[in-house]
Write a protein that holds these residues in place. Structure first.
Motif, PDB file in Angstrom:
ATOM      1  N   MET A  19       1.314  -1.376   0.094  1.00  0.00           N
ATOM      2  CA  MET A  19       0.127   0.073  -0.146  1.00  0.00           C
ATOM      3  C   MET A  19       0.982   1.347   0.341  1.00  0.00           C
ATOM      4  N   LEU A  20       2.079   0.745   0.066  1.00  0.00           N
ATOM      5  CA  LEU A  20       2.964   2.168   0.423  1.00  0.00           C
ATOM      6  C   LEU A  20       4.880   2.186  -0.539  1.00  0.00           C
ATOM      7  N   THR A  21       4.852   3.033  -0.844  1.00  0.00           N
ATOM      8  CA  THR A  21       6.345   4.091  -1.408  1.00  0.00           C
ATOM      9  C   THR A  21       7.013   3.088  -0.039  1.00  0.00           C
ATOM     10  N   GLU A  22       8.620   3.007  -0.308  1.00  0.00           N
ATOM     11  CA  GLU A  22       9.386   2.670   0.417  1.00  0.00           C
ATOM     12  C   GLU A  22       9.760   4.156   1.646  1.00  0.00           C
ATOM     13  N   ASP A  23       9.441   5.300   1.219  1.00  0.00           N
ATOM     14  CA  ASP A  23       9.217   6.319   1.937  1.00  0.00           C
ATOM     15  C   ASP A  23       8.008   6.530   2.599  1.00  0.00           C
ATOM     16  N   GLU A  24       7.019   6.199   2.445  1.00  0.00           N
ATOM     17  CA  GLU A  24       6.043   6.481   3.100  1.00  0.00           C
ATOM     18  C   GLU A  24       6.228   5.263   4.380  1.00  0.00           C
ATOM     19  N   PRO A  43      -8.312  -9.136  18.108  1.00  0.00           N
ATOM     20  CA  PRO A  43      -7.077  -9.623  16.997  1.00  0.00           C
ATOM     21  C   PRO A  43      -6.068  -8.792  16.407  1.00  0.00           C
ATOM     22  N   LEU A  44      -5.385  -9.301  16.095  1.00  0.00           N
ATOM     23  CA  LEU A  44      -4.165  -8.953  15.251  1.00  0.00           C
ATOM     24  C   LEU A  44      -5.054  -9.370  13.129  1.00  0.00           C
ATOM     25  N   ASN A  45      -5.548  -9.791  13.253  1.00  0.00           N
ATOM     26  CA  ASN A  45      -6.251 -10.037  12.179  1.00  0.00           C
ATOM     27  C   ASN A  45      -6.961  -8.760  12.071  1.00  0.00           C
ATOM     28  N   VAL A  46      -7.580  -8.370  13.520  1.00  0.00           N
ATOM     29  CA  VAL A  46      -8.691  -7.207  12.631  1.00  0.00           C
ATOM     30  C   VAL A  46      -7.853  -5.736  12.629  1.00  0.00           C
ATOM     31  N   LYS A  47      -6.549  -5.879  13.946  1.00  0.00           N
ATOM     32  CA  LYS A  47      -5.526  -4.716  13.245  1.00  0.00           C
ATOM     33  C   LYS A  47      -5.290  -4.609  12.164  1.00  0.00           C
ATOM     34  N   LYS A  48      -5.275  -5.653  11.666  1.00  0.00           N
ATOM     35  CA  LYS A  48      -4.015  -5.768   9.911  1.00  0.00           C
ATOM     36  C   LYS A  48      -5.990  -4.964   9.043  1.00  0.00           C
ATOM     37  N   LEU A  49      -6.433  -4.999   9.184  1.00  0.00           N
ATOM     38  CA  LEU A  49      -8.073  -4.348   8.382  1.00  0.00           C
ATOM     39  C   LEU A  49      -8.257  -2.882   8.784  1.00  0.00           C
ATOM     40  N   ILE A  50      -8.023  -2.863  10.001  1.00  0.00           N
ATOM     41  CA  ILE A  50      -7.394  -1.436  10.967  1.00  0.00           C
ATOM     42  C   ILE A  50      -6.637  -0.882  10.270  1.00  0.00           C
ATOM     43  N   LEU A  51      -5.336  -1.186  10.094  1.00  0.00           N
ATOM     44  CA  LEU A  51      -3.933  -0.301   9.184  1.00  0.00           C
ATOM     45  C   LEU A  51      -4.839  -0.757   7.787  1.00  0.00           C
ATOM     46  N   ILE A  52      -5.197  -1.481   6.502  1.00  0.00           N
ATOM     47  CA  ILE A  52      -5.732  -1.235   5.805  1.00  0.00           C
ATOM     48  C   ILE A  52      -6.710  -0.093   5.683  1.00  0.00           C
ATOM     49  N   LYS A  53      -7.454   0.648   6.687  1.00  0.00           N
ATOM     50  CA  LYS A  53      -8.209   0.904   6.338  1.00  0.00           C
ATOM     51  C   LYS A  53      -8.739   2.409   6.788  1.00  0.00           C
ATOM     52  N   ALA A  54      -7.011   2.482   7.063  1.00  0.00           N
ATOM     53  CA  ALA A  54      -6.486   3.811   8.046  1.00  0.00           C
ATOM     54  C   ALA A  54      -5.277   4.640   7.004  1.00  0.00           C
ATOM     55  N   ILE A  55      -4.833   3.275   6.261  1.00  0.00           N
ATOM     56  CA  ILE A  55      -4.672   3.996   4.762  1.00  0.00           C
ATOM     57  C   ILE A  55      -4.752   4.073   4.076  1.00  0.00           C
ATOM     58  N   MET A  56      -5.729   3.286   3.783  1.00  0.00           N
ATOM     59  CA  MET A  56      -6.823   3.829   2.051  1.00  0.00           C
ATOM     60  C   MET A  56      -7.587   5.454   2.845  1.00  0.00           C
ATOM     61  N   ILE A  57      -7.633   5.468   3.727  1.00  0.00           N
ATOM     62  CA  ILE A  57      -8.800   6.749   3.551  1.00  0.00           C
ATOM     63  C   ILE A  57      -7.965   8.231   4.088  1.00  0.00           C
ATOM     64  N   THR A  58      -6.023   7.774   4.642  1.00  0.00           N
ATOM     65  CA  THR A  58      -5.583   8.988   4.384  1.00  0.00           C
ATOM     66  C   THR A  58      -4.835   9.392   3.710  1.00  0.00           C
ATOM     67  N   LYS A  59      -4.636   8.161   2.600  1.00  0.00           N
ATOM     68  CA  LYS A  59      -4.011   8.518   1.527  1.00  0.00           C
ATOM     69  C   LYS A  59      -4.589   8.983  -0.125  1.00  0.00           C
ATOM     70  N   ASN A  60      -5.953   8.632   0.183  1.00  0.00           N
ATOM     71  CA  ASN A  60      -7.042   9.578  -0.218  1.00  0.00           C
ATOM     72  C   ASN A  60      -6.738  10.770   0.140  1.00  0.00           C
ATOM     73  N   LYS A  61      -6.687  10.936   1.161  1.00  0.00           N
ATOM     74  CA  LYS A  61      -6.498  12.741   1.037  1.00  0.00           C
ATOM     75  C   LYS A  61      -5.412  12.961   1.223  1.00  0.00           C
ATOM     76  N   GLY A  62      -3.912  12.321   1.196  1.00  0.00           N
ATOM     77  CA  GLY A  62      -2.455  12.586   0.323  1.00  0.00           C
ATOM     78  C   GLY A  62      -1.930  13.157   1.838  1.00  0.00           C
ATOM     79  N   ASN A  63      -2.924  12.453   2.910  1.00  0.00           N
ATOM     80  CA  ASN A  63      -1.826  12.181   4.321  1.00  0.00           C
ATOM     81  C   ASN A  63      -1.493  10.855   4.540  1.00  0.00           C
ATOM     82  N   LEU A  64      -0.875  10.171   5.627  1.00  0.00           N
ATOM     83  CA  LEU A  64      -0.663   8.884   6.157  1.00  0.00           C
ATOM     84  C   LEU A  64      -1.242   8.618   7.642  1.00  0.00           C
ATOM     85  N   PRO A  65      -1.621   7.767   8.052  1.00  0.00           N
ATOM     86  CA  PRO A  65      -1.755   7.540   9.435  1.00  0.00           C
ATOM     87  C   PRO A  65      -1.243   7.698  10.184  1.00  0.00           C
ATOM     88  N   ASN A  66      -1.953   8.325  11.425  1.00  0.00           N
ATOM     89  CA  ASN A  66      -0.820   7.882  12.226  1.00  0.00           C
ATOM     90  C   ASN A  66      -1.279   6.949  13.112  1.00  0.00           C
TER      91      ASN A  66
END
Length: 121
Positions: A19-24, A43-66
């Protein structure tokens, strides 16, 4: 392979690489580690989905999630009782459908008359 199986098998670092470039990846690394180590009872598997969702939402706005944003997304999953992988995937689908509906409903007010004018030509 189903989405359920893919999420179970994929590692978090692989998600970041896809989902991300090396710099990102470097920019998000400390926040990602902080989120993954946060004492949140999901659970870890749900955390993975949360990570995916957070990246998708913020990248669409030109940012990265903190880390704080990832925790906020996690809270939305917990609030909707989406704390199993199956329930979390269902939540992702509902959220996607809601976002698509919002996009369809946000057509500019002039769009209908513009389409009518095109048809008249």
């Amino acid at each position: 392979m189903t989405r359920l199986e893919i999420i179970k098998q994929i590692r978090c670092d692989q998600i970041l690489k896809v989902m991300l470039t090396e710099d990102e990846q470097e920019q998000i690394k400390s926040d990602y580690i902080q989120f993954m180590n946060h004492k949140i009872n999901i659970p870890l598997n749900v955390k993975k989905l949360i990570l995916i969702k957070a990246i998708m939402i913020t990248k669409n706005k030109g940012n990265l999630p903190n880390a704080a944003y990832m925790r906020k997304v996690a809270e939305s999953f917990i609030d909707e009782k989406a704390i199993t992988l199956t329930k979390a995937l269902e939540k992702m689908d509902r959220d996607k459908e809601f976002a698509m509906k919002q996009m369809r409903n946000n057509e500019p007010s002039w769009m209908d008359s513009y389409v009518d004018d095109l048809r008249a030509m």
